[in-house]
Design an enzyme around this catalytic site. Structure first.
Site, short mmCIF file in Angstrom:
data_model
loop_
_atom_site.label_atom_id
_atom_site.label_comp_id
_atom_site.label_asym_id
_atom_site.label_seq_id
_atom_site.Cartn_x
_atom_site.Cartn_y
_atom_site.Cartn_z
N ASP A 1 0.82 -1.22 0.00
CA ASP A 1 0.00 0.00 0.00
C ASP A 1 0.84 1.26 0.00
OD1 ASP A 1 -2.25 -1.53 0.00
OD2 ASP A 1 -2.71 -1.28 2.13
N ASP B 1 0.25 -0.57 5.78
CA ASP B 1 -0.89 -1.30 5.22
C ASP B 1 -2.16 -0.65 5.74
OD1 ASP B 1 -1.95 -3.19 3.58
OD2 ASP B 1 -1.70 -4.87 4.96
N LYS C 1 -6.12 -0.70 6.23
CA LYS C 1 -7.21 -1.66 6.30
C LYS C 1 -8.51 -0.97 6.70
CE LYS C 1 -4.62 -5.29 5.49
NZ LYS C 1 -4.75 -6.05 4.23
#
Length: 339
Positions: A245, A258, A260
């Protein structure tokens, strides 16, 4: 009984009047209590059941000892298998082959790079059609416990929404995730190419992701020096690839980040399941990929919420990343054995 003035005659004996009254009262009580209750066992034919009583009573007195009883049990049921005493700590699995997390030919950069657009290496599947992705490897090596809870959640959602409803729900989640990552890429790229590092207003983006962007606003304020966004990484030695990411500095520490989304709060790192393993896999591939001239030791998992409540940011130290890197190597070996 003849009662005199202060004495009385009881059975021909003259006694004080108070004693005479006590004797009368005691006699009356004794008469009332004289009737005995009938035993419920009085109607039982004792001779008929005498043999049964004798057998039961005689079995209580046995010549068998604990040793003979155990021998009899082993003969009937088989020998007793004694389990090993559990240790205080579970046995730690280690990968069969240890691969380095860092690639020492590259250097660990500590200074922020010069301003410019972050790297975005596009994944070309035609070049490596048979190389498995990090996501697929993790899906194929789920533990039985993970599979059980995943299937139970799916059954519960299908029972609540129906087959078509669950399909639509999954599609909406996937679409929201793509919109969220697209908006984040735009925000991080624009912040990296301008002096003002404050993120733009969330109203500029689709309504479906405005809550998520509001949720991570306090995290974005601590993100600087974006190196890469939505960029492909490849580990040529271990033969796997993925798309990370973001790579940026969070509170002064270079991290693989990352992003989420979640409908439920995840305040602890353990709530993120395999996400730390996934993050370590991306970082290890980046460290081995010639397209990146730097090394990353730390990680950051940010869980955003649709209602705009503050996101949870879980930062992984270099020691934690090494632990999850070893877990990734084990999962990678399991996937290779399956193939």
């Amino acid at each position: 009984m003849f009662i005199l003035n202060r004495v009385a005659c009881v059975g021909g004996t003259v006694v004080p009047r108070c004693t005479a009254l006590f004797v009368r009262h005691f006699s009356a009580c004794r008469c009332l209590r004289s009737a005995k209750r009938r035993s419920p066992y009085s109607s039982v034919d004792s001779e008929r059941y005498s043999s049964l009583v004798k057998s039961v009573m005689s079995s209580r007195i046995s010549s068998q000892t604990p040793d003979t009883l155990q021998a009899e049990d082993e003969h009937v049921y088989g020998p007793v298998v004694k389990a090993a005493t559990p240790s205080s700590r579970p046995e730690t699995r280690v990968p069969k082959t240890l691969h380095p997390f860092l690639h020492f030919k590259e250097t660990l950069e500590t200074e922020e790079p010069e301003s410019g657009p972050p790297a975005r290496i596009v994944l070309n599947r035609a070049d490596r059609p048979l190389v498995p992705s990090v996501t697929r490897i993790l899906q194929q090596t789920l533990s039985p416990e993970q599979i059980f809870y995943l299937e139970r959640w799916k059954r519960r959602m299908v029972a609540e929404l129906g087959e078509e409803g669950f399909k639509e729900y999954s599609q909406n989640l996937f679409r929201q995730g793509k919109l969220f990552h697209s908006a984040l890429e735009d925000i991080l790229s624009s912040c990296a190419t301008r002096e003002n590092t404050n993120p733009p207003e969330t109203s500029e983006y689709p309504p479906e992701v405005q809550g998520y962007l509001e949720s991570i606003s306090h995290v974005l304020s601590d993100v600087r020096a974006v190196r890469a966004t939505e960029s492909a990484v490849y580990h040529d030695t271990l033969n796997y690839l993925g798309i990370l990411d973001c790579v940026a500095c969070y509170r002064g520490v270079l991290c693989v980040i990352d992003w989420k989304t979640s409908e439920k709060p995840k305040p602890f790192l353990s709530n993120t399941y395999d996400n730390p393993v996934q993050l370590a896999a991306y970082a290890g591939a980046l460290n081995n990929d010639a397209n990146y001239k730097y090394q990353v030791e730390h990680g950051l998992i940010v869980v955003a919420y649709k209602d705009g409540s503050p996101a949870h940011a879980h930062q992984l130290s270099s020691e934690l990343m090494l632990e999850y890197w070893n877990t990734w190597l084990i999962r990678l070996e399991e996937c290779t054995e399956q193939r």
